[in-house]
Design a protein around this motif. Sequence first.
Motif, PDB file in Angstrom:
ATOM      1  N   TRP B 224       0.832  -1.209   0.000  1.00 21.35           N
ATOM      2  CA  TRP B 224       0.000   0.000   0.000  1.00 21.35           C
ATOM      3  C   TRP B 224       0.865   1.257   0.000  1.00 21.35           C
ATOM      4  O   TRP B 224       0.392   2.348  -0.236  1.00 21.35           O
ATOM      5  CB  TRP B 224      -0.960   0.010   1.191  1.00 21.35           C
ATOM      6  N   ASN B 225       2.151   1.064   0.304  1.00 21.81           N
ATOM      7  CA  ASN B 225       3.108   2.159   0.151  1.00 21.81           C
ATOM      8  C   ASN B 225       3.937   1.836  -1.081  1.00 21.81           C
ATOM      9  O   ASN B 225       4.291   0.678  -1.304  1.00 21.81           O
ATOM     10  CB  ASN B 225       4.021   2.247   1.370  1.00 21.81           C
ATOM     11  N   GLU B 226       4.232   2.840  -1.887  1.00 21.73           N
ATOM     12  CA  GLU B 226       5.017   2.582  -3.100  1.00 21.73           C
ATOM     13  C   GLU B 226       6.165   3.569  -3.168  1.00 21.73           C
ATOM     14  O   GLU B 226       5.950   4.772  -3.174  1.00 21.73           O
ATOM     15  CB  GLU B 226       4.155   2.793  -4.352  1.00 21.73           C
ATOM     16  N   LEU B 227       7.391   3.028  -3.240  1.00 10.09           N
ATOM     17  CA  LEU B 227       8.576   3.890  -3.346  1.00 10.09           C
ATOM     18  C   LEU B 227       9.188   3.741  -4.730  1.00 10.09           C
ATOM     19  O   LEU B 227       9.462   2.626  -5.181  1.00 10.09           O
ATOM     20  CB  LEU B 227       9.595   3.494  -2.273  1.00 10.09           C
ATOM     21  N   THR B 228       9.369   4.850  -5.422  1.00  9.65           N
ATOM     22  CA  THR B 228      10.048   4.846  -6.718  1.00  9.65           C
ATOM     23  C   THR B 228      11.220   5.812  -6.619  1.00  9.65           C
ATOM     24  O   THR B 228      11.027   7.008  -6.404  1.00  9.65           O
ATOM     25  CB  THR B 228       9.103   5.344  -7.836  1.00  9.65           C
ATOM     26  N   LEU B 261       7.394   8.714  -2.996  1.00 12.65           N
ATOM     27  CA  LEU B 261       6.915   7.736  -2.011  1.00 12.65           C
ATOM     28  C   LEU B 261       5.442   7.993  -1.777  1.00 12.65           C
ATOM     29  O   LEU B 261       5.053   9.044  -1.265  1.00 12.65           O
ATOM     30  CB  LEU B 261       7.689   7.852  -0.687  1.00 12.65           C
ATOM     31  N   LYS B 262       4.622   7.046  -2.205  1.00 11.99           N
ATOM     32  CA  LYS B 262       3.191   7.164  -1.937  1.00 11.99           C
ATOM     33  C   LYS B 262       2.892   6.387  -0.663  1.00 11.99           C
ATOM     34  O   LYS B 262       3.234   5.203  -0.561  1.00 11.99           O
ATOM     35  CB  LYS B 262       2.374   6.600  -3.097  1.00 11.99           C
ATOM     36  N   PRO B 269       5.792   4.135   6.622  1.00 15.17           N
ATOM     37  CA  PRO B 269       6.925   3.246   6.310  1.00 15.17           C
ATOM     38  C   PRO B 269       8.263   3.951   6.529  1.00 15.17           C
ATOM     39  O   PRO B 269       8.780   4.600   5.621  1.00 15.17           O
ATOM     40  CB  PRO B 269       6.688   2.909   4.838  1.00 15.17           C
ATOM     41  N   GLU B 270       8.812   3.780   7.709  1.00 10.25           N
ATOM     42  CA  GLU B 270      10.015   4.542   8.072  1.00 10.25           C
ATOM     43  C   GLU B 270      11.220   4.192   7.202  1.00 10.25           C
ATOM     44  O   GLU B 270      12.009   5.065   6.845  1.00 10.25           O
ATOM     45  CB  GLU B 270      10.352   4.309   9.556  1.00 10.25           C
ATOM     46  N   ASP B 271      11.339   2.903   6.850  1.00  8.13           N
ATOM     47  CA  ASP B 271      12.494   2.510   6.021  1.00  8.13           C
ATOM     48  C   ASP B 271      12.443   3.189   4.662  1.00  8.13           C
ATOM     49  O   ASP B 271      13.449   3.680   4.162  1.00  8.13           O
ATOM     50  CB  ASP B 271      12.518   0.985   5.832  1.00  8.13           C
ATOM     51  N   SER B 272      11.246   3.214   4.085  1.00  5.11           N
ATOM     52  CA  SER B 272      11.097   3.853   2.775  1.00  5.11           C
ATOM     53  C   SER B 272      11.382   5.347   2.861  1.00  5.11           C
ATOM     54  O   SER B 272      12.001   5.920   1.968  1.00  5.11           O
ATOM     55  CB  SER B 272       9.685   3.633   2.221  1.00  5.11           C
ATOM     56  N   GLN B 275      15.073   5.722   2.955  1.00  7.96           N
ATOM     57  CA  GLN B 275      15.665   5.497   1.613  1.00  7.96           C
ATOM     58  C   GLN B 275      15.491   6.730   0.731  1.00  7.96           C
ATOM     59  O   GLN B 275      16.400   7.127   0.012  1.00  7.96           O
ATOM     60  CB  GLN B 275      14.986   4.311   0.934  1.00  7.96           C
ATOM     61  N   LEU B 276      14.287   7.304   0.790  1.00  7.28           N
ATOM     62  CA  LEU B 276      14.009   8.471  -0.052  1.00  7.28           C
ATOM     63  C   LEU B 276      14.884   9.657   0.376  1.00  7.28           C
ATOM     64  O   LEU B 276      15.477  10.351  -0.452  1.00  7.28           O
ATOM     65  CB  LEU B 276      12.531   8.847   0.019  1.00  7.28           C
ATOM     66  N   LEU B 277      14.961   9.861   1.696  1.00  7.46           N
ATOM     67  CA  LEU B 277      15.738  10.993   2.210  1.00  7.46           C
ATOM     68  C   LEU B 277      17.220  10.843   1.846  1.00  7.46           C
ATOM     69  O   LEU B 277      17.907  11.823   1.558  1.00  7.46           O
ATOM     70  CB  LEU B 277      15.564  11.119   3.725  1.00  7.46           C
ATOM     71  N   ALA B 278      17.700   9.580   1.847  1.00  7.19           N
ATOM     72  CA  ALA B 278      19.110   9.336   1.537  1.00  7.19           C
ATOM     73  C   ALA B 278      19.441   9.701   0.088  1.00  7.19           C
ATOM     74  O   ALA B 278      20.579  10.008  -0.240  1.00  7.19           O
ATOM     75  CB  ALA B 278      19.443   7.865   1.801  1.00  7.19           C
TER      76      ALA B 278
END
Lengths: 197, 601
Positions: B224-228, B261-262, B269-272, B275-278
């Motif tokens: 339900w969360n999508e990270l691109t 990140l949706k 989703p803290e990991d996502s 990842q996005l912030l990195a």
Amino acid sequence: MTPDLSKFDLVIAGVGGQGAVKVSDIIGKAAVSEEMSVRAAETHGMAQRGGSVVNYVRLGCELGSLIPCSSAHGMLALEPVEAMRYIHDVAKDGIVVMNNSPIYPVTVTSGQCTYPDPQEIVTRIEKDYRVVAFDAVALAREAGNMKTLNVVMLGAISSYLPIPEETLVECIRNMVPPKTIDTNLEAFRLGRETTRQ
Amino acid sequence: MSGREYMLGNVAIARGIVEGVVDVVSGYPGTPSSEIVDTLASMKERDFYIEWSVNEKVAMEVAAGASMAGARSVVTMKHVGLNVAADPLMTLAYMGVKGGMVIIVADDPSCHSSQNEQDTRRYSVFSQIPCLEPSTPQQAKDMIPYAFELSEKYEIPVIFRSTTRISHGKSDIELAPVRQKTGKIKFEKNPDRWVMVPKNARVRHPHLLSIQQDIRGELEVSGWNELTIEAESNVGIIASGTAAVYAKEALDRLGITASFLKIGAYPIPEDSVRQLLAKTEQVIVIEELEPVIEDQCKVIARDVEFETEIFGKADGLLPRTGEFNVDICMEGIAKAFGIDSCECKPAKQDMELPVRPPAMCPGCSHRGTFHVMKKVFGEDAVFPSDIGCYTLGIQHGTVDTTLCMGSSISVASGIYDAGEKKPICCTIGDSTFFHTGINSLMNAIYNKSDITVLILDNRTTAMTGHQPNPGMGKTATREPTVEVAFDRLCSAMGAEFVEVVDPYDMAATEDVLERAKAYEGVSVVIAKRACVISAAREGIRYTPFMVDTDLCKGCRKCLKFGCPAIEFDENSKNALINSMCSGCGLCVEICTFNAIVEVKK
């Protein structure tokens, strides 16, 4: 108007009780049966009690249901003041199909506000948009029932929609009360005549 | 049945409930949530129980009870309904559930039909109950069966947050097959679980905290969360709900590439997020109403010492009020990333347009009641009111306060208790009275208020779409049931002045209201007359009226009555009655010149 985001973005403006939701339903169902993705936004609840109503239908669109400002391909206006109220949703040179017969809000009948001259509305809108304006009440009466005004208007806008006429007609058949099918089909035909290209 | 259908978001949610195999559904009507129960209750056949409850607290407890017995349950309400149901909600988080329980709450950003625009996700954080938030009607349907599974796995209810644009949006929906029922229904005695005395609550609170990381971990990879991640881009978007869809369109229109990140599930989703912030130098968080995600992202960024700039509401790039759209997202994104955007400037429109507020229908009995009430109590009297169609009486000067469901009577008491000497007459609808007005009336009687309570009994819950209520003698599925009698209920609570009137009979109504006004203490008047829409649906027709132009003096008194069927013809300087006339005849009594007459057949 970005064709890759949406094939046709339509604004439907009117007054609660005029059947705007029914029109967007018929268009939506017809588009889905043509394998198109559809997104639509409707006004329910408080605004239905004779209030100003605006619906959006986006055909061939997989995004959100709200049409960005000044980008709709067309507008179907069931009432002249409501056309003017939401005209900023339509892109320059977009098609505006409007009924020019007014419904006076209570604020006008009770003397708090004045209603502008409908012809003046048409003239203003014609400056920036392609306009087809006519008395849809008269055509609905000719079809046999005042309540078919929404279907008259659907007929008029149908010439511009990326949906075959037969598909819309089939949807009308399936979605109006059985006893009123003939009246509604006549209403659709009369509306379509006004814009037959 | 499976395939692709064009559906209203709430109908899609109802379909998701069926696909997820439910046992018990309860709810209280409220825009934009009502069509979920409406749809399920109008099914020709169903293998689950469904009810309209009298209020959201009751509905929540019915669903909780069903779940304790092992049933899959759903409760639906609008956002403010969750305030009413907040008491069971907060302790249900400790207690947990057995059968999957989904709490569907429809938020109304921009207050299209609501008294506030609170954000249900705050309740998720507050109660530590996980929350799912769809971004399209399709996803709304697909999420429900998952919500049941998540609820059962962690034995905790799941909040499902919809918004007006999901619930009242339409879309082509891909249907899935309906699964087979498997659950066994049996209430098993287990006081440690089901009795929240202090001893047990003290154990369940740490338990609730202990499952949070597992739930977060599960939701992180739930889909339900999508990270691109866009390797070429150093900017990113974090967005949720319908705002995520607007944000995608905004990016397309601006021609920008950004990592995205949706978020569709909470805890976020803290990991996502990490990842996005990195991978980015600038991020904008796009969410409607409260900065729930934004605040948490900032905490995460601080903890891991990322230097990514996080934009959103705190810096004013995006509003904290109202619903979003593509234009708002384009503007926010452009400002955050320092790019030029062609700001949407609607063509200047200098024509003055008449406002068109919603109005009570032609033939609405409330118009007659309000007219008489104003006449008897005087324009200076205090008129606390409530939530329903009659709130539209604000245009007639007969609604002085509206706070929340059921508040009219208690607010009237408070105004009286404060020492206000003007007469006080409050109005409340039938369904609203059952919802929370009963307590307020009991309180007013018990504490000796001197007020008049006018119950506007139009025999339905009209504003939200004509749902049945306990005064109508039928259930959600239109089965006959007991009909709660207002007069006897009020008498039982100690009211000594209780009268029933027909608001179409204005003379009789006036007489009763005069006596109610003179009565010392709480007087209750029940104005009973079926909603004009329900009456028309049941085939009740009256002869419409017309203006006799020979008698009309053009005084406009009837126009002030505010009926949409009465207009003024500027050419003849006469009033005229249009085709909307329903034949209620109320205006006949208004006219001083007897100029309003029945249309001759």
